[in-house]
Design a protein around this motif. Sequence first.
Motif, short mmCIF file in Angstrom:
data_model
loop_
_atom_site.label_atom_id
_atom_site.label_comp_id
_atom_site.label_asym_id
_atom_site.label_seq_id
_atom_site.Cartn_x
_atom_site.Cartn_y
_atom_site.Cartn_z
N CYS A 192 -4.49 1.23 -5.07
CA CYS A 192 -4.28 1.25 -3.74
C CYS A 192 -5.53 1.18 -2.79
O CYS A 192 -5.79 0.59 -1.68
CB CYS A 192 -3.72 2.64 -3.25
SG CYS A 192 -3.08 2.74 -1.43
N ALA A 193 -6.79 1.88 -3.15
CA ALA A 193 -7.86 1.96 -2.45
C ALA A 193 -8.67 0.49 -2.66
O ALA A 193 -9.16 0.21 -1.70
CB ALA A 193 -9.10 3.00 -3.22
N ARG A 252 -3.63 8.48 -10.80
CA ARG A 252 -5.10 7.92 -10.49
C ARG A 252 -5.23 6.54 -10.78
O ARG A 252 -5.82 5.89 -9.84
CB ARG A 252 -6.06 8.50 -11.73
CG ARG A 252 -6.23 10.04 -11.62
CD ARG A 252 -7.49 10.73 -12.46
NE ARG A 252 -7.45 10.25 -13.83
CZ ARG A 252 -6.87 11.27 -14.68
NH1 ARG A 252 -6.31 12.32 -14.29
NH2 ARG A 252 -6.59 10.72 -15.79
N LEU A 259 1.13 4.26 -2.91
CA LEU A 259 0.76 5.56 -2.70
C LEU A 259 2.16 6.29 -3.08
O LEU A 259 1.80 7.58 -3.57
CB LEU A 259 0.68 5.87 -0.81
CG LEU A 259 -0.79 5.54 -0.70
CD1 LEU A 259 -0.75 5.54 1.02
CD2 LEU A 259 -2.08 6.35 -1.13
N LEU A 282 0.55 -1.14 0.02
CA LEU A 282 -0.09 0.05 -0.12
C LEU A 282 0.86 1.27 0.05
O LEU A 282 0.51 2.35 -0.88
CB LEU A 282 -0.81 -0.21 1.29
CG LEU A 282 -1.85 -1.05 1.16
CD1 LEU A 282 -2.82 -1.06 2.41
CD2 LEU A 282 -3.15 -0.93 0.37
N PHE A 340 -6.61 -2.07 -0.42
CA PHE A 340 -7.13 -1.54 1.08
C PHE A 340 -8.26 -2.19 1.41
O PHE A 340 -8.50 -2.70 2.54
CB PHE A 340 -6.97 -0.11 1.06
CG PHE A 340 -7.25 0.39 2.64
CD1 PHE A 340 -6.35 0.32 3.49
CD2 PHE A 340 -8.66 0.94 3.12
CE1 PHE A 340 -6.64 0.61 4.86
CE2 PHE A 340 -8.61 1.16 4.43
CZ PHE A 340 -7.88 1.17 5.34
N VAL A 341 -9.32 -1.83 0.52
CA VAL A 341 -10.79 -2.66 0.99
C VAL A 341 -10.57 -4.01 1.00
O VAL A 341 -11.28 -4.59 1.85
CB VAL A 341 -11.69 -2.07 -0.09
CG1 VAL A 341 -12.94 -2.92 0.25
CG2 VAL A 341 -11.87 -0.64 -0.17
N LEU A 350 -3.78 5.22 -7.30
CA LEU A 350 -4.50 5.58 -6.39
C LEU A 350 -5.76 4.37 -6.28
O LEU A 350 -6.18 4.19 -4.99
CB LEU A 350 -4.81 6.86 -6.27
CG LEU A 350 -3.98 8.00 -6.06
CD1 LEU A 350 -4.21 9.44 -6.31
CD2 LEU A 350 -3.55 7.78 -4.63
N VAL A 351 -6.51 4.38 -7.29
CA VAL A 351 -7.44 3.29 -7.26
C VAL A 351 -7.16 2.03 -6.88
O VAL A 351 -7.72 1.60 -6.23
CB VAL A 351 -7.88 3.38 -8.84
CG1 VAL A 351 -9.03 2.30 -9.00
CG2 VAL A 351 -8.95 4.64 -9.22
#
Length: 263
Positions: A48-49, A42, A29, A25, A52-53, A45-46
């Motif tokens: 990573c998100a 972008r 970032l 992660l 993370f979920v 970042l997507v």
Amino acid sequence: MCSFAGVFFLLSKILFYAIMPAVWLLALLLGAVVVRRPRWSRRLLVACAVLFVVLTNGALLNEALLAWELPPVRPTQLPTRLDAGVLLTGITKGSKSPHDRVYLSTGADRLTNALWLYRAGRIRRIIVSGGSGEVGGSKTGRSEAAQLATLLRLSGVPPQDILLEERSRNTRENALYTRQLLTQHPEIKSLVLVTSAFHQRRALGCFQQVGLHPIPFPAGYYSANRQATLAYWLLPDAGALANWSILLHELVGYVVYKVLGYC
């Protein structure tokens, strides 16, 4: 020159950090910040998100653990009286001070389960296997086996019923040096292997590879019973990242051991 065992030990420690989800992660970032193209930023970042979920979903982690960990064994399923139980270490906090006591980590069920089997009369003796898993050796000046033996004696296990293997630094060496120890005790023929449930597959394979065939007795479960609730499947779990690190480390370790012929 460094021995292969020494290099393997150091590489295993480095690998532990390389496969930590938190590191992944952080890398995504940092990549999103450093990359100069907005489109790729972008995407990072997507990614990573999404990661993370997924990695904080406790249900997904629990399902993976349930699939990997060996199921529990009731003491009554074991033969009435085995010669010894092999207790694998890796459950103490050697860096904690003061060093006048023994600090246990989350794997303490290994110790309590071995003691339970002894008190229940399922095993005659306890073999504690483990030197130090720390780079540079134990900071306490005592092996993990010696530290756990102290707790066993304080729990009422007679010293003559405790055997120590104090050289091993990993699971492969646990098996090798336990076999060497047993050559001095030909009276010990039947064994039960007590280690964490997530670690039991690799440990059992290592012992079988050196000619020992203990009965597995998994302890220290990270998994929990599956639940048919929305909270179980949807609520994030703050501890999931750390437990994913443990599971992934074990999965990679199992594959590496298989490739090397250790298990």
